[in-house]
Design an enzyme around this catalytic site. Structure first.
Site, PDB file in Angstrom:
ATOM      1  N   LEU A  31       0.864  -1.180   0.000  1.00  0.00           N
ATOM      2  CA  LEU A  31       0.000   0.000   0.000  1.00  0.00           C
ATOM      3  C   LEU A  31       0.898   1.227   0.000  1.00  0.00           C
ATOM      4  CD1 LEU A  31      -2.655  -0.979   2.748  1.00  0.00           C
ATOM      5  CD2 LEU A  31      -2.770  -1.359   0.272  1.00  0.00           C
ATOM      6  N   GLY A  32       1.010   1.872  -1.158  1.00  0.00           N
ATOM      7  CA  GLY A  32       1.855   3.056  -1.259  1.00  0.00           C
ATOM      8  C   GLY A  32       3.134   2.764  -2.026  1.00  0.00           C
ATOM      9  N   GLY A  89       5.577   5.493  -2.618  1.00  0.00           N
ATOM     10  CA  GLY A  89       6.376   6.714  -2.535  1.00  0.00           C
ATOM     11  C   GLY A  89       7.834   6.340  -2.372  1.00  0.00           C
ATOM     12  N   GLY A  96       8.168   3.060  -0.269  1.00  0.00           N
ATOM     13  CA  GLY A  96       7.628   1.942  -1.045  1.00  0.00           C
ATOM     14  C   GLY A  96       8.567   1.545  -2.181  1.00  0.00           C
ATOM     15  N   ILE A 128      17.285   1.984  12.370  1.00  0.00           N
ATOM     16  CA  ILE A 128      17.821   1.426  13.622  1.00  0.00           C
ATOM     17  C   ILE A 128      16.838   0.377  14.144  1.00  0.00           C
ATOM     18  CG2 ILE A 128      18.636   1.935  15.946  1.00  0.00           C
ATOM     19  CD1 ILE A 128      18.862   4.890  15.121  1.00  0.00           C
ATOM     20  N   LYS A 158       6.716   8.734  18.557  1.00  0.00           N
ATOM     21  CA  LYS A 158       7.720   7.662  18.620  1.00  0.00           C
ATOM     22  C   LYS A 158       8.016   7.284  20.075  1.00  0.00           C
ATOM     23  CE  LYS A 158       9.615   9.110  14.187  1.00  0.00           C
ATOM     24  NZ  LYS A 158      10.540  10.076  13.560  1.00  0.00           N
TER      25      LYS A 158
END
Lengths: 428, 428
Positions: free
Chosen positions: A9-10, A12, A15, A136, A205
């Site tokens: 899905l995607g 860009g 992706g 990471i 995050k």
């Protein structure tokens, strides 16, 4: 051997990176999982758009549901971004028994527990290594590498844009506005940089890292957030003079079972390993009761680093698929969340005051700290050559947030204090 | 729920750490694996010895075979050290279907492939995270975190003793002999320090990292090794003046499918993240084709950091046990090993020469480099105030080891060169 079919899905930058790695490292990947990995359908916004890599037009679709409902697809890789609609796609894909790899920190910070609960119900994997600190492998490190330890503190530089800005301000003595503009021109900052510079991206995050590190459900609203847009070049110059570097740090810590999670510009002592993490790089420092100090450093964003994490997750999900153990190793946060109150949150503070340049001022100020039980590590008073006021620079010992708030409130009412110029958390 | 029984071979500092973690974090560990974890038998040298922690005397035995042949034990944790006899224990334990956690780098570097083959035959797990870089989860990072990437270079500070010595020499301008003695007094170096200071310990760890990073069978004999016992304080002073730190680096790299692995004192440019890893700390720098630069930092030794890795492995093995998938996810090195020859091994060099202080010397020397196709980054000639000779300091560009050997051989025959004082690899 029967290939494993993956839906994307995607398409860009991330992706495209995923396609590059899956195709470029196919031999190595298939030798690890025991069968070829084929990206068999890709949802894109515009299937006619020209692209950097060749993609068979037959596998492109403009309707994500085509991918999600394809019965031949075992694993969905979500790199399209977005929250509400994307959540609907993911939940339906899980409903269909598909495993999910996502790089979407917004989604996981906001709806992680709902998605993981659905995954558990359907015995599916949901992996999201790429959602925090790009290349990471910090999520597997927290889940597996430190499964044995009690993690007491996590400090992260988890937003490359703000680290680029602060590094540049520090190295060149430049102003926030100038560097932000440069970052925007270089593509390191978005035209609307709010989410990065106000700390929201980092907070998302940190909610994920806190959940994993403390095995409790940290939500975005539990993270106290302050961004870097008010950091001046003077503040950074003071930090450097005192032996600190200014960093936007996410800090999650616990004492006993009480935790606190915050994001704020922080003065970090130069000898601390995280102080020398510069530019767009990310790093996560983890302090464990048994393991002590550790740090993990690397690219926090970028197509290929992020795609590395996505495809590593894909390999893990496919290995589980081959063994029939998808969804059986999920870590469910099981601890009741207890947030620290302002009395329990303790850290060192840097305070810069502009005060009347006359006798007795320093005494009034130090007395206020004493009154609210804040002890001081250092106090420097200096005349300011260009102005009719003096500067007082104070570094406290660990003090509770509650006490510090009382001190600052008291300062508001002190006539001799002209301005509370800056207040920063200090670490290291 | 039925507890999982674990047998321990060895109860030294790491073994004691393992007991502490398994007991102290029992609630958290058992919530992860779904049943209590009990250390039910421990083999020790002397069961009457007094210890720092209470151990039920009934579970101690002086005969490791008691542990290995106990039918109730599912997992063996080997923290006794040793190679030949220990290998026999491990192979027999695998024969009995027991899973193995070991912290034994010597064993894994020398007999890893034999042990892993037996494990595969018996569908058993063999995990050895603690064998390299103590508390840093670098093995799972290479196996899982970077499963998707092509790793091109690994540089490791994987021996704390030598890093302590070099750090101290650098910070205090002290001599090797003095610092070694201090390290011995502090317990950071053994009374016979050969294995550490001559690079053998680091070479064993690099053989393990090279095997995992390049997915081929690196053996100890493939690692070219040079220790730090000849490094002088003058060498370190030169390094610092040129902007480098001296580190004992393990370096494993590949171009196409050809690899080389070495351990040697190396001048590392100060801006490189590994240059600031000091004292007994370890760090592993990994450069991947897609992920770019990453680094993993932490305690390389010590009872509790090492035990953290051992118990994390134990959790992983028990999770697999519950799922019935032990031994099914082992990474088998599958690539044919192709070592670089001396023409293919290329790096920068630092060379310090003592030469006659007269006209034409520099020309002879630079001509020799040109003759063997080594191009130079910098050349400095300086008179030495206290001696009747001049010093020439050269830093080359990347040059093949073969060419450099020819240059140095040629220098042996040049009358104007009094001594080839030092030659070091340069990185960063």
């Amino acid at each position: 051997m029967k290939p494993v079919r993956v839906g994307l899905l995607g398409l860009g930058t991330v992706g495209t990176g995923v396609v590059r790695i899956v195709e470029g490292n196919q031999e190595d990947l298939s030798s690890q999982v025991g069968s070829p990995i084929i990206i068999s359908k890709i949802a894109v916004k515009n299937s006619d758009k020209s692209r950097d890599i060749y993609i068979d037009p037959a596998i492109l679709t403009e309707d994500p549901w085509d991918v999600i409902r394809d019965p031949e697809i075992d694993v969905i890789v979500e790199v399209m971004g977005g929250v509400e609609q994307t959540k609907a796609y993911i939940l339906e894909a899980l409903e269909q028994g598909k495993h999910i790899i996502t790089a979407n920190k917004d989604l996981m910070a906001l709806y992680g527990s709902e998605i993981l609960a659905k995954a558990q119900e359907k015995q599916c994997d949901v992996f999201y290594e790429a959602s925090v600190a790009g290349g990471i492998p910090i999520i597997r490190t927290l889940i597996e590498g430190f499964s044995s330890d009690r993690i007491l503190k996590i400090m992260g530089i988890v937003n490359g844009t703000t680290n680029f800005i602060l590094t540049k301000m520090s190295k060149e003595g430049a102003s926030y506005d100038d560097v932000l503009q440069e970052a925007q021109e270089l593509g390191y900052a978005e035209s609307d940089p709010t989410s990065d510079v106000e700390g929201l991206d980092a907070a998302r995050k940190m909610a994920i890292l806190g959940t994993l590190g403390f095995r409790t459900n940290v939500e975005l609203k539990d993270v106290s957030v302050r961004g870097i847009s008010q950091v001046t070049k003077e503040d950074i110059a003071y930090a450097k003079r005192l032996g600190y570097e200014m960093k936007l740090l996410g800090i999650a810590d616990r004492d006993d079972e009480h935790i606190s999670i915050s994001v704020q510009p922080t003065m970090v002592r130069r000898s601390h390993p995280i102080a020398s993490v510069n530019g767009v790089y990310n790093a996560v420092y983890v302090y464990g009761e048994a393991v002590g100090e550790t740090m993990f450093y690397g690219a926090g964003a970028g197509a290929m680093p992020t795609a590395t994490s996505v495809v590593a997750d894909l390999v893990a999900a496919i290995k589980n698929l081959k063994l029939g153990v998808n969804g059986l190793k999920a870590i469910v946060p099981y601890k009741q969340k207890k947030l620290k109150d302002d009395e329990q949150i303790k850290y060192k503070n840097f305070i810069l005051l502009h005060v009347d340049d006359k006798a007795g001022v320093l005494a009034q100020i130090t007395q206020a700290f004493a009154q609210f039980d804040v002890s001081l590590e250092s106090v420097v008073q200096q005349p300011n050559e260009h102005n009719p006021y003096a500067e007082i620079i104070i570094v406290t010992h660990d003090a509770s947030k509650a006490s510090m708030n009382k001190v600052l409130e008291h300062f508001e009412g002190l006539a001799v204090i002209r301005t509370i110029k800056s207040v920063y958390r200090v670490e290291g």
